[in-house]
Design a protein around this motif. Structure first.
Motif, mmCIF file in Angstrom:
data_model
loop_
_atom_site.group_PDB
_atom_site.id
_atom_site.type_symbol
_atom_site.label_atom_id
_atom_site.label_comp_id
_atom_site.label_asym_id
_atom_site.label_seq_id
_atom_site.Cartn_x
_atom_site.Cartn_y
_atom_site.Cartn_z
ATOM 1 N N ASP A 49 -3.535 14.157 2.312
ATOM 2 C CA ASP A 49 -3.247 12.867 2.942
ATOM 3 C C ASP A 49 -4.225 11.857 2.354
ATOM 4 O O ASP A 49 -5.354 12.215 2.051
ATOM 5 C CB ASP A 49 -3.438 12.939 4.463
ATOM 6 C CG ASP A 49 -2.408 13.866 5.106
ATOM 7 O OD1 ASP A 49 -2.608 15.096 5.038
ATOM 8 O OD2 ASP A 49 -1.416 13.349 5.637
ATOM 9 N N ALA A 50 -3.782 10.639 2.191
ATOM 10 C CA ALA A 50 -4.681 9.652 1.577
ATOM 11 C C ALA A 50 -4.345 8.253 2.056
ATOM 12 O O ALA A 50 -3.245 7.982 2.544
ATOM 13 C CB ALA A 50 -4.587 9.726 0.058
ATOM 14 N N ILE A 51 -5.309 7.365 1.882
ATOM 15 C CA ILE A 51 -5.097 5.949 2.169
ATOM 16 C C ILE A 51 -4.543 5.306 0.900
ATOM 17 O O ILE A 51 -5.127 5.451 -0.170
ATOM 18 C CB ILE A 51 -6.420 5.268 2.605
ATOM 19 C CG1 ILE A 51 -6.959 5.936 3.885
ATOM 20 C CG2 ILE A 51 -6.215 3.769 2.809
ATOM 21 C CD1 ILE A 51 -8.260 5.339 4.418
ATOM 22 N N PRO A 52 -3.378 4.641 0.991
ATOM 23 C CA PRO A 52 -2.754 4.090 -0.222
ATOM 24 C C PRO A 52 -3.663 3.106 -0.961
ATOM 25 O O PRO A 52 -4.522 2.464 -0.362
ATOM 26 C CB PRO A 52 -1.502 3.383 0.320
ATOM 27 C CG PRO A 52 -1.171 4.110 1.584
ATOM 28 C CD PRO A 52 -2.510 4.458 2.177
ATOM 29 N N GLU A 53 -3.437 3.002 -2.255
ATOM 30 C CA GLU A 53 -4.169 2.044 -3.075
ATOM 31 C C GLU A 53 -3.903 0.626 -2.572
ATOM 32 O O GLU A 53 -2.809 0.306 -2.122
ATOM 33 C CB GLU A 53 -3.725 2.143 -4.532
ATOM 34 C CG GLU A 53 -4.020 3.484 -5.153
ATOM 35 C CD GLU A 53 -3.795 3.475 -6.667
ATOM 36 O OE1 GLU A 53 -4.714 3.094 -7.393
ATOM 37 O OE2 GLU A 53 -2.697 3.871 -7.094
ATOM 38 N N GLY A 54 -4.927 -0.207 -2.698
ATOM 39 C CA GLY A 54 -4.784 -1.592 -2.293
ATOM 40 C C GLY A 54 -5.080 -1.820 -0.815
ATOM 41 O O GLY A 54 -4.912 -2.916 -0.308
ATOM 42 N N THR A 55 -5.533 -0.770 -0.118
ATOM 43 C CA THR A 55 -5.912 -0.901 1.292
ATOM 44 C C THR A 55 -7.410 -1.201 1.378
ATOM 45 O O THR A 55 -8.188 -0.607 0.639
ATOM 46 C CB THR A 55 -5.625 0.428 2.046
ATOM 47 O OG1 THR A 55 -4.275 0.824 1.797
ATOM 48 C CG2 THR A 55 -5.856 0.287 3.543
ATOM 49 N N VAL A 56 -7.804 -2.102 2.262
ATOM 50 C CA VAL A 56 -9.246 -2.279 2.465
ATOM 51 C C VAL A 56 -9.760 -1.121 3.314
ATOM 52 O O VAL A 56 -9.102 -0.696 4.272
ATOM 53 C CB VAL A 56 -9.638 -3.640 3.118
ATOM 54 C CG1 VAL A 56 -9.389 -4.791 2.167
ATOM 55 C CG2 VAL A 56 -8.957 -3.851 4.445
#
Lengths: 489, 489
Positions: free
Chosen positions: B108-115
């Protein structure tokens, strides 16, 4: 191996700044594409306020040049580029010119592992203006970075005073090749091994490493973790002791080592990765020695660099293996070498060389004209001075070297002084003439080179400024040119 | 495109630290290789003393994981590694295990471009201990660097206040991928174009660039150089005016532009690359405006970063396009993000999760236990606070967020507050479930995300510390664990 072919699936022909291609187009349109030009790649200041720089990266650069050829898909991409009005950026005939282009320059360079100084051309390219210009960016990318890291590594290895230094910076390096190229350059600078397995496979660099905190966390008891690891690696275990409490960890490492000893186990080392490395290493050494583990190494890591190592050594820290990461592979205190690539001569229609300079309000940023070579004078004690001179002009009888930033600082060299010229032929008319040395040979050379420098030049703080300057008649020629250009404007 | 396949000819399976493989061997020997484990990748401090961080690099990481497979030559290399006594480092049966290994983790990951903010897992890996451990180093290499550069770029674009920002740092970047990955990450951070043609080809980023000093030097007269370039690019010329004398260069640029005007030429811009950019831009603007070239852009470059841009803007410099190199692509003032990857849970033989922490003398370096998710609360004004919580445990009624470095700093969130959970499924049992967004979509998202932050959090100097902390029961659980571990030692 061939670095570019073995590492990169893509052609690197487009690995350049767009302006190299727009200038190429301009030269082609002007009929100047094949005019013979000379460019020099050099830097203006030693990195890290140091006294020397260690050249590295040439092998990458050579293999990039060998493979330089625009493929179908590269040209298709260039054909797809549009100007601001939607018109194609480049004419089709120019793209056909690129398609037929074969690298045909003469390239001379200073071999990897050589100590170098500001203003000395690391690479001299002589050939068709279009080609010689096009390769500026990749040459700078490759040589700036590896030279920077090899220099940083040399300083760190110097600070370690004969202790083993291991590079393990991959996780903090700037991208995938930021890791690979940094590992290669660190090895040139004198590092003994790396944690980077791919660099081991590709470059034959010895690999090293044991376990992380997570290994210890994965077991209910720290001692069980050490026992399990020791069983897997009876001769090559370095236990990381600071997962919970460092000195408690050392005691558990000793207990595990003692329990495993009857099975032929020998504790190679313990690693300290946090806390006061000076204090902890001394305490750990006592505990290990008291247990008879006098042969067990103490490895330290945690944001180390040459300054921190020097301080720890001064405090008598009992560390004898240094694990270096972030600070070396990113050259943390100066993460870029400001290398530049400047036009220095252009052959005019009469077949004569016209020498070129670029002016600047800062004297240090004015470029040097001519077709330059670097002559290094030496005696039994080592290197004496470097003289940058124009190979295309006759040298005067007297060898006088002038500091480009202070023309009152001059050094006269007696005519019978031994010397060697640093730039050697690499390509002739695009054909490789140079036999690339092995990485191990480059590392050995680098070590010998550093031994030729006086310790005051190797000093990390306020080093002696090694005399490396312009040959007097070149200096005079350049000054005259600058005056003329400034008057004309 | 597939980044790893299209860029790299070599398998990246060995792109890891040796200790990942020695631990893998140890786990395999202990029969722990398939024990289910959870790791989190996170950083502890926003870079550049800033108030936020911009996540980037996931696409590279995803494609690395998709291709993760030991090839014949990788195993041969591993079989060739020797311990200190000359014995093979790894047993053959272990290498066969690696040969058969297929990536089967949940990611699971935080998408690119997220602060994102300190301590928030950018990536959570859940799967067989051996696999989840092995991928630590490449995940860190990829995500640390691109996140660092995207953040730097976002700060620089912010400082430019709507002006166009162009990246041209390739020549000073840290290796070939140091350039490619930096260009990609800069684009995510909001840069409009790059000079890097290969990045244009591979990633579809707009390319930009005009000419160098050498172009001017290649002609006898500066004006001739501008005329020649203008003829080649009638709509897209930016003349570099500081080869000899900047304002004199501006006058010659204007003369050339005027002579070319009847042929439909329009001077797109001039570029200042040295000297006092504030003074020179104002004088240049006057000269251009007086000549009727009010539409001509003034591009500036020369070691610019967000601080220098802000100062120039404050002084009223007449620059409206910013060319950024070294300081952005190397993140010069902080060239590494200290991202880490820590074990947080391990499933025991009863099928129950055991949560794990790594202690440290520094509280900030103690890891967080659990199977963590990040919940972001928001209202019409934007983001309010982030709560890191253990997804495997029931959440208490009250949402209270505790600052991990100051447990007296707490924030209570009313239960009806809107939120979204940041970690999204990427792989399930090794199968990609996530649809990778386009780079342009990532850039747009990044821009929207920054708009959701209060300006005080975006401030470059002493920003407001956005509330991002541990959910109260998780904080309590962690504190209890630390006390217990410290007492036990």
């Amino acid at each position: 191996m061939n670095i570019t072919k073995d590492i990169y699936a893509t052609s690197l022909s487009l690995l350049t700044d767009l302006y190299q291609l727009t200038m190429a187009y301009g030269y082609w349109k002007q009929g100047m594409a094949e005019q013979e030009a000379v460019f020099h790649l050099y830097f203006r200041k030693n990195p890290f306020d140091g006294g020397y720089t260690m050249a590295a990266g040439l092998e990458y650069a050579v293999q990039y040049l060998q493979d330089l050829k625009f493929r179908e898909e590269d040209l298709e991409y260039l054909a797809s580029l549009k100007g601001s009005q939607g018109q194609p950026l480049f004419e089709q005939a120019f793209l056909e010119y690129l398609q037929d282009m074969r690298f045909s320059c003469d390239v001379d360079a200073i071999p990897e592992g050589t100590v170098v100084f500001p203003n000395e051309p690391l690479v001299r390219v002589c050939g068709p203006l279009l080609q010689a210009q096009l390769i500026e960016t990749p040459l700078l990318t490759i040589l700036n970075f590896q030279t920077l890291i090899a220099t940083k590594a040399a300083r760190i290895v110097d600070a370690a005073k004969g202790d083993r230094v291991i590079e393990f910076g991959m996780r903090r390096s700037q991208g995938i090749d930021g890791a690979l190229a940094a590992t290669r350059a660190s090895f040139i600078g004198g590092v003994g091994a790396t944690s980077n397995v791919l660099a081991g496979q590709l470059f034959g660099i010895p690999v090293s490493g044991t376990h992380a905190h997570s290994w210890v966390q994965a077991f209910d008891e720290e001692e069980d973790a050490f026992m399990a690891y020791g069983k897997a690696f009876p001769q090559d275990s370095v236990f990381l002791v600071d997962t919970y409490d460092t000195l408690e960890g050392v005691r558990k490492a000793i207990t595990a080592a003692k329990k495993l000893e009857p099975q032929g186990f020998r504790l190679n080392g313990i690693r300290l990765d946090s806390g006061d490395l000076s204090y902890l290493s001394k305490e750990a050494r006592k505990l290990l020695d008291d247990a008879g583990l006098t042969y067990t190494n103490i490895v330290a890591s945690n944001d180390l660099d040459e300054r921190f190592i020097t301080t720890l050594k001064q405090e008598g820290a009992k560390i004898n293996v240094w694990g270096i990461g972030t600070k070396m592979v990113t050259a943390y205190d100066q993460p870029a070498l400001g290398g530049v690539y400047k036009l220095a001569a252009l052959r005019n229609n009469d077949g004569k060389w016209e020498y070129k300079v670029k002016l600047s309000e800062q004297l240090a940023k004015t470029s040097n004209p001519g077709i330059l070579q670097v002559r290094r004078f030496l005696n039994e004690q080592g290197y004496i001075a470097d003289m940058i001179f124009n190979e295309a002009e006759a040298l005067p009888e007297q060898r006088v070297i002038v500091d480009p930033l202070d023309n009152t600082r001059r050094k006269k060299i007696s005519t019978d002084t031994k010397y060697s010229d640093l730039l050697v032929p690499i390509f002739r008319k695009g054909e490789l003439e140079y036999e690339l040395p092995t990485l191990t040979a480059i590392q050995s050379k680098a070590k010998e080179e550093l031994n030729q420098l006086h310790e005051s030049t190797r000093r990390h703080l306020n080093p002696y400024s090694y005399p490396a300057g312009l040959e007097e008649s070149l200096h005079q020629y350049k000054s005259d040119m600058i005056f003329k250009l400034k008057q004309a404007k």
